[in-house]
Motif scaffolding. Structure first.
Motif, mmCIF file in Angstrom:
data_model
loop_
_atom_site.group_PDB
_atom_site.id
_atom_site.type_symbol
_atom_site.label_atom_id
_atom_site.label_comp_id
_atom_site.label_asym_id
_atom_site.label_seq_id
_atom_site.Cartn_x
_atom_site.Cartn_y
_atom_site.Cartn_z
ATOM 1 N N TYR A 57 0.787 -1.150 -0.121
ATOM 2 C CA TYR A 57 0.031 -0.128 0.205
ATOM 3 C C TYR A 57 0.734 1.129 0.049
ATOM 4 N N GLY A 71 -6.197 7.961 2.721
ATOM 5 C CA GLY A 71 -5.993 6.723 3.309
ATOM 6 C C GLY A 71 -5.281 5.726 2.622
ATOM 7 N N LEU A 72 -4.795 4.550 2.882
ATOM 8 C CA LEU A 72 -4.064 3.627 2.186
ATOM 9 C C LEU A 72 -4.708 3.238 0.971
ATOM 10 N N PHE A 121 3.591 0.696 2.696
ATOM 11 C CA PHE A 121 3.257 -0.307 3.718
ATOM 12 C C PHE A 121 3.065 -1.576 3.070
ATOM 13 N N PHE A 151 0.697 -5.164 9.371
ATOM 14 C CA PHE A 151 1.463 -4.221 8.598
ATOM 15 C C PHE A 151 2.689 -4.291 9.152
ATOM 16 N N GLY A 152 3.479 -3.762 8.321
ATOM 17 C CA GLY A 152 4.955 -3.509 8.686
ATOM 18 C C GLY A 152 4.962 -2.086 9.207
ATOM 19 N N ILE A 186 -13.823 -3.459 8.466
ATOM 20 C CA ILE A 186 -12.835 -3.463 9.351
ATOM 21 C C ILE A 186 -12.565 -1.993 9.839
ATOM 22 N N TYR A 198 -9.232 -0.126 11.534
ATOM 23 C CA TYR A 198 -7.854 -0.259 11.853
ATOM 24 C C TYR A 198 -7.237 1.131 12.580
ATOM 25 N N GLN A 243 -3.977 3.503 13.578
ATOM 26 C CA GLN A 243 -2.693 3.886 13.358
ATOM 27 C C GLN A 243 -2.278 4.992 14.228
ATOM 28 N N LYS A 274 3.594 4.766 12.695
ATOM 29 C CA LYS A 274 3.714 3.301 12.678
ATOM 30 C C LYS A 274 2.642 2.707 11.577
ATOM 31 N N GLY A 275 2.628 1.547 11.328
ATOM 32 C CA GLY A 275 1.665 1.110 10.499
ATOM 33 C C GLY A 275 0.325 0.836 11.120
ATOM 34 N N PRO A 276 -0.772 0.541 10.080
ATOM 35 C CA PRO A 276 -2.134 0.475 10.864
ATOM 36 C C PRO A 276 -2.076 -1.154 11.652
ATOM 37 N N PHE A 281 -4.998 -3.618 13.232
ATOM 38 C CA PHE A 281 -6.146 -4.361 13.150
ATOM 39 C C PHE A 281 -6.829 -4.162 14.578
ATOM 40 N N ASP A 286 -13.333 -6.489 13.195
ATOM 41 C CA ASP A 286 -14.141 -6.512 11.808
ATOM 42 C C ASP A 286 -15.283 -7.047 12.132
ATOM 43 N N PHE A 341 -9.286 4.333 10.899
ATOM 44 C CA PHE A 341 -9.433 4.159 9.477
ATOM 45 C C PHE A 341 -10.535 2.923 9.404
ATOM 46 N N SER A 364 -13.527 -4.978 2.488
ATOM 47 C CA SER A 364 -12.772 -6.139 2.283
ATOM 48 C C SER A 364 -13.584 -6.804 1.135
ATOM 49 N N GLN A 420 -8.602 -7.912 -0.546
ATOM 50 C CA GLN A 420 -8.100 -6.723 -0.979
ATOM 51 C C GLN A 420 -8.984 -5.724 -0.230
ATOM 52 N N LEU A 421 -8.256 -4.842 0.537
ATOM 53 C CA LEU A 421 -8.747 -3.576 1.449
ATOM 54 C C LEU A 421 -8.731 -2.315 0.741
ATOM 55 N N PHE A 434 -9.355 1.522 1.853
ATOM 56 C CA PHE A 434 -9.695 2.350 3.031
ATOM 57 C C PHE A 434 -10.189 3.565 2.872
ATOM 58 N N GLY A 435 -10.778 4.367 3.957
ATOM 59 C CA GLY A 435 -11.389 5.614 4.049
ATOM 60 C C GLY A 435 -10.177 6.363 4.302
ATOM 61 N N LYS A 436 -10.515 7.933 4.529
ATOM 62 C CA LYS A 436 -9.515 8.552 4.813
ATOM 63 C C LYS A 436 -8.738 8.741 6.061
#
Lengths: 114, 113
Positions: free
Chosen positions: A35, A42-43, A90, A105-106, B34, B36, B38, B42-44, B46, B49, B89, B93, B100-101, B103-105
């Motif tokens: 991503y 967003g992503l 990511f 996620f990384g 789902i 998430y 963040q 850092k990464g998102p 979970f 869901d 976020f 899916s 595949q996801l 995402f919203g903003k």
């Protein structure tokens, strides 16, 4: 290694250069994803791989390529970087057979293209 | 194209109060919805869901509600703590097997001590 690692942490790159972002996971997850995250957005999915040897295009694949030679590694390559590819990238993975939305996620790679 | 979006970009909540973060979606064919979290740098991560055939699901201090009639998703956080401060976020899916996801903003939650 625990989870997903990405390298480098950050990079400043001249436009036109080739760059490979590395992603490695040790969870034996079959599915992996790349991503990009831009400020205020967003992503967005670039590419994904459901299993080793297969890849697919996401929402914003242009200018990027991926490979999946084995389960653990999923590198993302920018063949000729452009400033619009400045973003935070990511990598994520998902357990095989697991329904739902849980992806791991990384920590991300911050890439600046000048 | 279809999208997942958010009603509120920022939310400030007093510590100990409950937080509600909302999201509107448009793709009725999604399998899962789902949330998430963040944290900065850092990464998102979970949170929880909910499958498309459910209305409510509870986790530890969090509840997700899905209203398919109005295509609305919400995340409720009970007894909000300073550690809950982050960007949240919603995502959906889809993609038959590839999960595949989209995402919203994002909504930024700030907890006031």
């Amino acid at each position: 290694i625990a989870g997903i690692t990405q390298a480098p942490t950050s990079q400043i790159l001249a436009a036109g250069r080739r760059m490979t972002l590395r992603c490695t996971q040790d969870m034996r997850h079959n599915a992996m994803y790349w991503y990009r995250q831009d400020l205020g957005l967003g992503l967005r999915l670039i590419h994904y791989s459901n299993t080793a040897g297969t890849t697919g295009k996401g929402e914003v694949p242009d200018g990027y390529s991926v490979s999946r030679a084995n389960t653990d590694d999923f590198p993302l390559t920018l063949a000729s970087a452009v400033p619009s590819q400045t973003s935070v990238y990511f990598c994520a993975s998902k357990r095989q057979g697991a329904g739902g939305g849980e992806q791991f996620f990384g920590p991300g790679t911050r890439l600046t293209v000048l | 194209g279809e999208s997942v979006g958010l009603h509120l970009p920022t939310l400030s909540v007093q510590e100990g109060d409950n937080s509600i973060i909302n999201c509107a979606y448009s793709n009725s064919a999604s399998d899962y919805f789902i949330w998430y979290k963040q944290e900065s740098g850092k990464g998102p991560q979970f949170i929880i869901d909910i499958r498309s055939n459910m209305d409510k699901r509870q986790g530890q201090r969090v509840t997700v509600l899905l209203n398919k009639t109005v295509k609305h998703l919400s995340l409720q956080i009970a007894a909000t703590q300073p550690g809950d401060s982050a960007v949240y976020f919603c995502a959906e899916s889809s993609g038959a097997g590839s999960y595949q996801l989209t995402f919203g903003k994002g909504t930024k939650l700030s907890v006031i001590p």
